[in-house]
Design a protein around this motif. Structure first.
Motif, PDB file in Angstrom:
ATOM      1  N   LYS A 441       0.806  -1.217   0.000  1.00  0.00           N
ATOM      2  CA  LYS A 441       0.000   0.000   0.000  1.00  0.00           C
ATOM      3  C   LYS A 441       0.843   1.272   0.000  1.00  0.00           C
ATOM      4  O   LYS A 441       0.379   2.318  -0.458  1.00  0.00           O
ATOM      5  CB  LYS A 441      -0.931   0.005   1.225  1.00  0.00           C
ATOM      6  CG  LYS A 441      -1.862  -1.185   1.282  1.00  0.00           C
ATOM      7  CD  LYS A 441      -2.776  -1.132   2.490  1.00  0.00           C
ATOM      8  CE  LYS A 441      -3.854  -0.109   2.343  1.00  0.00           C
ATOM      9  NZ  LYS A 441      -4.873  -0.220   3.409  1.00  0.00           N
ATOM     10  N   SER A 442       2.056   1.180   0.547  1.00  0.00           N
ATOM     11  CA  SER A 442       2.884   2.384   0.614  1.00  0.00           C
ATOM     12  C   SER A 442       4.351   1.973   0.636  1.00  0.00           C
ATOM     13  O   SER A 442       5.046   2.153   1.633  1.00  0.00           O
ATOM     14  CB  SER A 442       2.532   3.196   1.863  1.00  0.00           C
ATOM     15  OG  SER A 442       3.258   4.401   1.894  1.00  0.00           O
ATOM     16  N   PHE A 448      10.886  -1.744  -8.181  1.00  0.00           N
ATOM     17  CA  PHE A 448      10.842  -2.953  -7.362  1.00  0.00           C
ATOM     18  C   PHE A 448      11.997  -3.914  -7.652  1.00  0.00           C
ATOM     19  O   PHE A 448      12.443  -4.629  -6.759  1.00  0.00           O
ATOM     20  CB  PHE A 448       9.504  -3.668  -7.583  1.00  0.00           C
ATOM     21  CG  PHE A 448       9.337  -4.947  -6.811  1.00  0.00           C
ATOM     22  CD1 PHE A 448       9.504  -4.980  -5.433  1.00  0.00           C
ATOM     23  CD2 PHE A 448       9.013  -6.130  -7.461  1.00  0.00           C
ATOM     24  CE1 PHE A 448       9.349  -6.160  -4.713  1.00  0.00           C
ATOM     25  CE2 PHE A 448       8.842  -7.309  -6.755  1.00  0.00           C
ATOM     26  CZ  PHE A 448       9.016  -7.327  -5.379  1.00  0.00           C
ATOM     27  N   GLN A 449      12.484  -3.940  -8.877  1.00  0.00           N
ATOM     28  CA  GLN A 449      13.460  -4.959  -9.249  1.00  0.00           C
ATOM     29  C   GLN A 449      14.658  -5.037  -8.300  1.00  0.00           C
ATOM     30  O   GLN A 449      15.070  -6.143  -7.928  1.00  0.00           O
ATOM     31  CB  GLN A 449      13.936  -4.722 -10.688  1.00  0.00           C
ATOM     32  CG  GLN A 449      12.935  -5.128 -11.760  1.00  0.00           C
ATOM     33  CD  GLN A 449      12.824  -6.645 -11.919  1.00  0.00           C
ATOM     34  OE1 GLN A 449      13.493  -7.387 -11.219  1.00  0.00           O
ATOM     35  NE2 GLN A 449      11.969  -7.085 -12.823  1.00  0.00           N
ATOM     36  N   PRO A 450      15.222  -3.921  -7.853  1.00  0.00           N
ATOM     37  CA  PRO A 450      16.367  -4.042  -6.941  1.00  0.00           C
ATOM     38  C   PRO A 450      16.007  -4.678  -5.597  1.00  0.00           C
ATOM     39  O   PRO A 450      16.898  -5.144  -4.884  1.00  0.00           O
ATOM     40  CB  PRO A 450      16.809  -2.581  -6.744  1.00  0.00           C
ATOM     41  CG  PRO A 450      16.308  -1.869  -7.952  1.00  0.00           C
ATOM     42  CD  PRO A 450      15.019  -2.532  -8.291  1.00  0.00           C
ATOM     43  N   TYR A 451      14.699  -4.696  -5.261  1.00  0.00           N
ATOM     44  CA  TYR A 451      14.269  -5.247  -3.974  1.00  0.00           C
ATOM     45  C   TYR A 451      13.564  -6.586  -4.121  1.00  0.00           C
ATOM     46  O   TYR A 451      13.019  -7.106  -3.155  1.00  0.00           O
ATOM     47  CB  TYR A 451      13.342  -4.249  -3.279  1.00  0.00           C
ATOM     48  CG  TYR A 451      14.029  -2.958  -2.928  1.00  0.00           C
ATOM     49  CD1 TYR A 451      14.761  -2.843  -1.744  1.00  0.00           C
ATOM     50  CD2 TYR A 451      13.984  -1.868  -3.782  1.00  0.00           C
ATOM     51  CE1 TYR A 451      15.407  -1.665  -1.428  1.00  0.00           C
ATOM     52  CE2 TYR A 451      14.645  -0.680  -3.479  1.00  0.00           C
ATOM     53  CZ  TYR A 451      15.343  -0.593  -2.299  1.00  0.00           C
ATOM     54  OH  TYR A 451      15.992   0.567  -1.981  1.00  0.00           O
ATOM     55  N   ASP A 518      10.203  -2.267   7.033  1.00  0.00           N
ATOM     56  CA  ASP A 518      10.461  -0.842   6.851  1.00  0.00           C
ATOM     57  C   ASP A 518      10.369  -0.453   5.382  1.00  0.00           C
ATOM     58  O   ASP A 518       9.735   0.543   5.025  1.00  0.00           O
ATOM     59  CB  ASP A 518      11.843  -0.486   7.401  1.00  0.00           C
ATOM     60  CG  ASP A 518      11.878  -0.509   8.916  1.00  0.00           C
ATOM     61  OD1 ASP A 518      10.795  -0.647   9.531  1.00  0.00           O
ATOM     62  OD2 ASP A 518      12.978  -0.406   9.483  1.00  0.00           O
ATOM     63  N   ILE A 519      10.997  -1.235   4.523  1.00  0.00           N
ATOM     64  CA  ILE A 519      11.080  -0.847   3.116  1.00  0.00           C
ATOM     65  C   ILE A 519       9.809  -1.180   2.342  1.00  0.00           C
ATOM     66  O   ILE A 519       9.402  -0.451   1.444  1.00  0.00           O
ATOM     67  CB  ILE A 519      12.314  -1.493   2.434  1.00  0.00           C
ATOM     68  CG1 ILE A 519      12.515  -0.919   1.038  1.00  0.00           C
ATOM     69  CG2 ILE A 519      12.191  -2.994   2.391  1.00  0.00           C
ATOM     70  CD1 ILE A 519      12.869   0.545   1.014  1.00  0.00           C
ATOM     71  N   PHE A 520       9.135  -2.280   2.695  1.00  0.00           N
ATOM     72  CA  PHE A 520       7.965  -2.689   1.920  1.00  0.00           C
ATOM     73  C   PHE A 520       6.666  -2.105   2.464  1.00  0.00           C
ATOM     74  O   PHE A 520       5.664  -2.074   1.763  1.00  0.00           O
ATOM     75  CB  PHE A 520       7.880  -4.215   1.870  1.00  0.00           C
ATOM     76  CG  PHE A 520       9.070  -4.848   1.231  1.00  0.00           C
ATOM     77  CD1 PHE A 520       9.399  -4.558  -0.084  1.00  0.00           C
ATOM     78  CD2 PHE A 520       9.910  -5.677   1.945  1.00  0.00           C
ATOM     79  CE1 PHE A 520      10.512  -5.104  -0.682  1.00  0.00           C
ATOM     80  CE2 PHE A 520      11.032  -6.238   1.367  1.00  0.00           C
ATOM     81  CZ  PHE A 520      11.343  -5.952   0.051  1.00  0.00           C
TER      82      PHE A 520
END
Length: 943
Positions: A441-442, A448-451, A518-520
């Protein structure tokens, strides 16, 4: 009393005893909560009949859909509703105030329905509530201030509704609430400064509302705040509070299109800040020159009125993906070193958007790597035609969130319905999967590819799965920006998840038990599909969370009653058979406890003689149960002998079940049992030989003489009539549980006979008021591809489970396909063909000509039988009636009217064959039934 009647008398007594246990030891649902649930049901519109079982029985002990119970207290003696999970049930109507009477509930989930009306203030009475999940509906009205007094609330999700009015100040009392997801509504007024008192607040998402006033500077004191997302509101004329630079734990600040003015604060003091979006405002002044956190991935200051130069502090940020500064008044030189010290491995890239500013100079060393995109259109520097090196930077381009990916690679060929897992350590591992539609959602990044790899680790760790069990099928950015994904979950070392694991995984998603990242950022569950277990069908939670005390009480009571009944049955049976046991010592080895009337008990020697000592020359089939032989009895009767393998003996349970059931079933479309043999460590079932084998034989591509349409229709109608007899005329009714093409046998005239009753179960015994629960709770058994998805997930076997299986058989009859083959599921394939108006392209071309209107009705009926929702499927009575209607539309109907009438009565007992084999138990004889296969029909060109 005959042995058979006595057996069923004992069975009925056992059922009544269990009911007594329910009434005395299982502690029925609190009456006030029962009344509340009925009131809730009365306010809901349920077009698919998802809540039909709310009309009978007790909520907790009858497993009402979505109702989960727990024995919270031993003092009041009642079961209590702890969860109400009605996620994506296509419900409309309104929420009843009586929800407030479910005072012990912890989860209230109505996500992704079409509920309208307002949120009842009575929800504020549920002091135990932890998750209030109402997002994705059409709710309107204001937020009840009573919700602000829920002391245990962890998450409030009301996003994507039409909620209006102001945020109640009472919400400042939600001391345990971590997640405020109220975006995409029409909430107005000011953000109450009192919310700054919330000690646990982590995510505050109110973007896309009508908020006004100013941003509360007090929010800087929120000790746990990670995400503040207020995009697309109207804080007209106000500035970003300077105190926001003190939000020590903030990860994401998104204030896009909020009509803010004033300077950009210096957020370099926030040590973990990873995402900053202040675009679309009226901010002025210079960009702060201090270096931001190394975690920063996105800086968007575009569409403001910023001036000065582009500061050097943007250089060397290792995780930066986007620096968007277009449509400002920036001047000076284009920086040439922003990408320095960046690691571009792992699909990393960087976009620098400086369009439509006043940049005039370009460094001679401006030579970014291929992973860096610089956009300079609309700057004076692009007007210098002599600088050819800047042409590639001055093209008219735009920056869009267009990163998408679809994983369709498959280097292995899987059976239909199975999916290939490219990450499995096993070579060419194919399995049934669970399919999850999931959305971030945020997220704290722009690409996204690097993660990708980090996300796989995050989610599998959260779900307690191996990394090889997750396959990200696709992902796409949506407005927000939000990241929508399709996930495929695989079992580990078997081809199928067990039901407890399916429930566990689903509860991890719906209970938000996956730890935050934290990141997602926060996630939402959009759909939980069963994949090839059953398309688009979510699990039906049932009242399974009984306390240890309740479970122990029920078990002890059941054991006591079972022990008493077993003792009584044993004594009576031993007395009844003491004389017969002394007549023949050989019968002492028999495992059949009682004599079955009308079924012959063969000796091992008789079976040896009939099959020439089980010669391979008499073998006509083989399956998982064992081998099938063609035999000739002493009186000349030709029979089929199904001989169990030594390692497949199962304590005679299925063996005895089939004997017991077939001994009292008499219908021309059901197989009949000739006898059995149960001695010398052997178990054999003896049926009349069926010369034309199984329906599956004749649908196979190897069949030399394919069935024409009239014959296929007659077979379908015969099979349906046999199942209808089981459901409505057998006493008591029977659920077959393993309807499939290889269990429909064909006699010399291609009359269909349903076989294999080894997995069958008796229908529920009516309760004292004359009603029955409508289902049998049992361990899931059956054949993949034919298995009712709701039965698989809920363990509730009903007559509609057989309807689903027959629907798959009907699709086989029309297409010749197998239910699961080469990665394709027959239900899905036919459904897709119908949706694309290509239904005639998948009809078996070996069937010859056929009336197109008959095919259309046949396909429609078959697909309705295969609907995921149990109550949406037709009854077997309706199936037979519709097949008869289709038959009357064919030219053959007039010539077989008398036979059709005879079939309706269907009380002739014909010797059949039964088979638990997953493969065909018989082979076709020389009898071809050519009189049926060559039936003349008008040539009709399919549309």
């Amino acid at each position: 009393m005959s042995t058979t009647k006595y057996f069923f008398f004992v069975a009925a007594l056992a059922a009544l005893s269990f009911k007594f246990l329910q009434l005395t030891g299982a502690q029925l649902t609190d009456p006030s909560e029962v009344n509340a649930l009925k009131a809730i049901r009365s306010r809901l519109i349920d077009p698919l009949g998802k809540l039909n079982n709310w009309e009978v029985g007790d909520p907790c002990t009858s497993n009402w859909t979505g109702v989960i119970c727990y024995n919270l207290t031993l003092s009041d003696g009642y079961l209590h509703v702890i969860e109400l999970q009605l996620f994506r049930r296509n419900l409309s109507g309104t929420l009843a105030p009586e929800l407030g009477r479910l005072s012990r509930m912890t989860i209230l989930d109505f996500m992704w329905n079409n509920i309208n009306g307002s949120i009842p203030k009575e929800i504020g009475n549920i002091t135990s509530l932890k998750l209030l999940l109402l997002n994705g509906n059409r709710l309107s009205g204001s937020l009840p201030e009573e919700i602000g007094y829920l002391p245990n609330l962890d998450r409030i999700q009301i996003d994507q509704n039409h909620i209006s009015g102001e945020i109640p100040k009472s919400f400042a009392n939600l001391n345990k609430t971590k997640h405020f997801h109220m975006n995409n509504n029409s909430i107005s007024g000011k953000i109450p400064a009192e919310l700054a008192r919330l000690p646990k607040l982590v995510h505050f998402l109110l973007d896309n509302n009508n908020l006004t006033g100013h941003l509360p500077p007090e929010f800087s004191s929120l000790p746990e705040l990670l995400i503040l997302q207020l995009d697309n509101n109207n804080f007209n004329g106000t500035s970003i509070p300077d105190s926001y630079v003190n939000m020590s734990k903030l990860l994401k600040l998104s204030l896009r299109n909020c009509s803010l003015q004033g300077p950009v604060p210096d957020f370099s003091q926030i040590p973990q800040l990873g995402y900053l979006d202040l675009s679309g405002n009226n901010l002025t002044g210079n960009i702060p020159s201090n270096r931001l956190s190394n975690n920063i991935t996105n800086i968007d200051l575009s569409n403001n009125h910023l001036s000065g130069t582009i500061p050097s502090n943007f250089s060397g940020l290792p995780n930066l993906q986007k620096l968007l500064l277009e449509n400002n008044n920036l001047s000076g030189s284009v920086p040439s070193n922003i990408w320095q010290n960046m690691n571009f491995t792992g699909n990393k890239s960087l976009i620098l958007d400086f369009r439509f500013n006043n940049l005039t100079n370009l460094s001679d060393t401006l030579n970014p790597p291929a992973n860096v995109t610089i956009l300079l259109t609309g700057n004076p520097v692009c007007e210098n035609a002599n600088q050819l090196q800047i042409d590639r930077f001055c093209q008219v381009q735009s920056v869009q969130m267009n990163e998408t990916a679809t994983n369709t690679g498959n280097i292995c060929t899987c059976p239909m319905g199975y999916e290939y897992n490219p990450l499995s350590p096993l070579p060419c591992f194919c399995a049934y999967t669970l399919n999850v539609e999931y959305r971030l959602k945020s997220p704290g990044f722009s690409y996204f590819q690097p993660y990708y790899y980090d996300f796989e680790h995050y989610l599998t760790n959260g779900l307690r799965l191996f990394l090889s069990q997750l396959n990200i099928i696709s992902f796409v950015w949506e407005e927000g920006p939000r990241l929508k994904m399709e996930l495929r979950l695989f079992p580990t070392d078997s081809t199928i998840f067990n039901s407890s694991e399916v429930l566990r995984i689903r509860n991890m998603f719906t209970g938000w038990e996956i730890p935050d990242s934290d990141i997602f950022g926060p996630y939402e569950l959009l759909d939980f599909e069963l994949g090839h277990y059953g398309n688009n069908e979510l699990l039906n939670p049932s009242s399974s969370k009984l306390s240890t005390g309740a479970v122990v009480g029920i078990i002890l009571g059941a054991v006591a009653v079972a022990a008493i009944l077993s003792a009584v049955v044993t004594i009576l049976i031993m007395r009844r058979h003491s004389k017969s046991q002394m007549v023949s010592k050989k019968r002492l080895s028999s495992k059949i406890p009682i004599k079955i009337d009308g079924v012959k008990d063969f000796t091992y020697e008789e079976m040896e003689l009939a099959t020439h000592k089980f010669s391979s020359s008499t073998q006509v089939g083989q399956g998982g149960y064992g081998k099938v032989y063609r035999g000739i009895l002493a009186d000349g009767t030709i029979v089929a002998v199904k001989r169990a393998q030594q390692d497949s003996l199962q304590g005679s349970k299925e063996f005895f079940t089939e004997i017991e059931l077939l001994s009292r079933l008499h219908h021309r479309n059901l197989v009949s049992l000739v006898g059995y043999c149960d001695e010398e460590d052997e178990q054999m079932l003896v049926y009349e030989f069926m010369p034309n084998g199984t329906l599956r034989d004749h649908l196979s591509a190897r069949s030399k003489e394919p069935l024409n349409f009239p014959t296929r229709l007659r077979i379908a109608l015969g099979a349906a009539r046999g199942i209808l007899y089981l459901h409505t005329e057998a006493d008591p009714p029977i659920f077959h549980r393993d309807i499939k093409a290889s269990n429909i046998l064909l006699d010399s005239r291609f009359t269909a006979k349903v076989a294999d009753f080894g997995l069958s179960r008796l229908a529920p015994v009516p309760e004292s008021e004359g009603t029955a629960p409508g289902h049998v709770s049992t361990v899931v058994k059956g054949t993949p591809g034919y298995l009712d998805p709701e039965y698989f997930l809920t363990h509730k076997l009903t007559d509609k489970s057989d309807v689903y299986s027959l629907g798959v058989v009907l699709l086989e009859i029309l297409t010749g396909m197998q239910p699961i083959s080469h990665g394709k599921n027959i239900v899905r394939e036919v459904t897709m063909a119908c949706q694309s108006s290509m239904v005639f392209s998948i009809i078996d071309n070996r069937m010859g000509s056929y009336p197109s209107e008959c095919i259309e009705k046949f396909v429609s009926l078959a697909l309705r039988c295969c609907l995921d929702e149990t109550d949406a499927r037709p009854s077997m009575t309706e199936v037979v009636r519709e097949l008869e209607t289709i038959w009357r539309m064919t030219p053959e109907a007039d010539t077989t009217a008398s036979e059709s009438t005879a079939t309706d009565s269907g009380m002739k007992a014909t010797p059949p064959s039964s088979s638990s084999d997953s493969r065909n138990p018989y082979v076709s004889s020389d009898v071809s039934g050519s009189n049926l296969l060559s039936g003349a029909m008008p040539t009709i060109i399919p549309r």
